[in-house]
Design an enzyme around this catalytic site. Sequence first.
Site, PDB file in Angstrom:
ATOM      1  N   ASP A  19       0.819  -1.216   0.000  1.00 23.80           N
ATOM      2  CA  ASP A  19       0.000   0.000   0.000  1.00 23.80           C
ATOM      3  C   ASP A  19       0.854   1.269   0.000  1.00 23.80           C
ATOM      4  OD1 ASP A  19      -2.350   1.441   0.050  1.00 23.80           O
ATOM      5  OD2 ASP A  19      -2.584   1.327   2.225  1.00 23.80           O
ATOM      6  N   ASN A  21       1.117   3.407  -2.938  1.00 29.80           N
ATOM      7  CA  ASN A  21       1.596   3.813  -4.270  1.00 29.80           C
ATOM      8  C   ASN A  21       1.067   5.185  -4.671  1.00 29.80           C
ATOM      9  OD1 ASN A  21       2.640   1.247  -4.317  1.00 29.80           O
ATOM     10  ND2 ASN A  21       1.220   0.441  -5.855  1.00 29.80           N
ATOM     11  N   TRP A  24       2.704   8.001  -2.708  1.00 32.11           N
ATOM     12  CA  TRP A  24       4.088   8.173  -3.162  1.00 32.11           C
ATOM     13  C   TRP A  24       4.100   9.026  -4.433  1.00 32.11           C
ATOM     14  CZ3 TRP A  24       6.752   7.176  -7.619  1.00 32.11           C
ATOM     15  CH2 TRP A  24       8.161   7.233  -7.533  1.00 32.11           C
ATOM     16  N   HIS A  36       2.256   3.018  -9.040  1.00 36.65           N
ATOM     17  CA  HIS A  36       2.003   1.574  -9.194  1.00 36.65           C
ATOM     18  C   HIS A  36       3.184   0.899  -9.908  1.00 36.65           C
ATOM     19  CE1 HIS A  36      -1.902   2.084  -7.520  1.00 36.65           C
ATOM     20  NE2 HIS A  36      -2.373   2.796  -8.527  1.00 36.65           N
ATOM     21  N   SER A  64      -7.510  -5.441  -4.845  1.00 35.77           N
ATOM     22  CA  SER A  64      -8.576  -6.028  -4.029  1.00 35.77           C
ATOM     23  C   SER A  64      -9.915  -6.000  -4.756  1.00 35.77           C
ATOM     24  CB  SER A  64      -8.691  -5.273  -2.700  1.00 35.77           C
ATOM     25  OG  SER A  64      -9.364  -4.034  -2.890  1.00 35.77           O
ATOM     26  N   THR A  65     -10.866  -6.770  -4.233  1.00 35.15           N
ATOM     27  CA  THR A  65     -12.222  -6.767  -4.822  1.00 35.15           C
ATOM     28  C   THR A  65     -12.842  -5.375  -4.690  1.00 35.15           C
ATOM     29  OG1 THR A  65     -12.986  -7.695  -2.697  1.00 35.15           O
ATOM     30  CG2 THR A  65     -12.799  -9.228  -4.528  1.00 35.15           C
ATOM     31  N   LEU A 129      10.464 -20.734  -3.257  1.00 30.19           N
ATOM     32  CA  LEU A 129       9.419 -19.879  -2.677  1.00 30.19           C
ATOM     33  C   LEU A 129       8.060 -20.065  -3.370  1.00 30.19           C
ATOM     34  CD1 LEU A 129       8.943 -17.246  -0.802  1.00 30.19           C
ATOM     35  CD2 LEU A 129       9.239 -15.984  -2.929  1.00 30.19           C
ATOM     36  N   ARG A 186       2.108  -4.383   6.745  1.00 30.62           N
ATOM     37  CA  ARG A 186       1.460  -3.314   5.984  1.00 30.62           C
ATOM     38  C   ARG A 186       2.289  -2.044   6.085  1.00 30.62           C
ATOM     39  NH1 ARG A 186      -4.846  -1.896   4.931  1.00 30.62           N
ATOM     40  NH2 ARG A 186      -4.406  -0.393   3.297  1.00 30.62           N
ATOM     41  N   GLU A 205       1.043 -12.370  13.204  1.00 31.54           N
ATOM     42  CA  GLU A 205       1.564 -11.166  13.849  1.00 31.54           C
ATOM     43  C   GLU A 205       1.474 -10.030  12.840  1.00 31.54           C
ATOM     44  OE1 GLU A 205       2.495 -10.882  16.981  1.00 31.54           O
ATOM     45  OE2 GLU A 205       2.162 -13.029  17.349  1.00 31.54           O
TER      46      GLU A 205
END
Length: 238
Positions: A19, A21, A24, A36, A64-65, A129, A186, A205
């Site tokens: 979060d 973008n 910025w 982005h 996100s939706t 990964l 975040r 956490e």
Amino acid sequence: MTENTAGTGIPAHIGIIMDGNGRWAQRNRLPRSSGHARGAEVFRRITRHCESIGVKALTVFAFSTENWKRDRSEVESIMNLLRRYLKDAFGFKKDNIRIHFIGERERLAPDIVELMQEIEEFSKENTGLILNVAINYGGRDEIVSVARTLASMAARGELQPEDITEQLFDSMTFTADSPPLDMILRPSGEQRISNFLLWQCAYSEFVYMDTLWPDFTPELLDRAIEEYGRRSRRFGGR
Ligand code: IPE
Ligand code: IPE
Ligand code: MG
């Protein structure tokens, strides 16, 4: 990366809400699309860093939706950026990363969905990964989709209501192949979940940082992991 991360202080599974973008871009007097684009570069760098330090799974929130509420031009610029990154397969083709896309695909353009399938296919044998990229993802939407599948199975007589357990539910979520979600990060100063990984975050956490995502660095991720390492996780015990 096959070694066990337990006891190393490295979270096995990290979720990141990428979060900041827009802010910025605003601060740098640039269009939001530049924020982005820069955020997408940071995502690549952070993914490589996670792999190099032995994180087993990384789930990133890319769209996100709820993000469809934004101006059409912003949504379009995000989708075009996504196309570009998918085309060079996130630059990960040579890496040993297994890529999954999580979220509802129906609303996405057919060429994007096709690229996603190709990437999942070419990376599925990789053993490093696990990278889950959340696009048109919502935590509630995910829970509803699992509930629907279970309801259809019950309606067909394939299971009884009492067969529905946390384990069964968990095995049907989009992140079933990843270890439990240890940490959610975040950046950007916001301290909320914004509909990310609602089922998975039960005992995660939470680490919040003020840096905007396009300014995020591997060193800041190390700092977040140090913070995680100082937490005392009790899972309801004493
Ligand atoms: C995150 O950055 C990217 C997406 C949600 C697609 P934002 O665009 O939300 O940036 P801010 O929060 O407005 O700064
Ligand atoms: C969450 O960020 C979604 C992504 C980063 C993709 P938002 O910017 O959409 O969340 P809110 O609106 O601040 O809650
Ligand atoms: Mg935001």
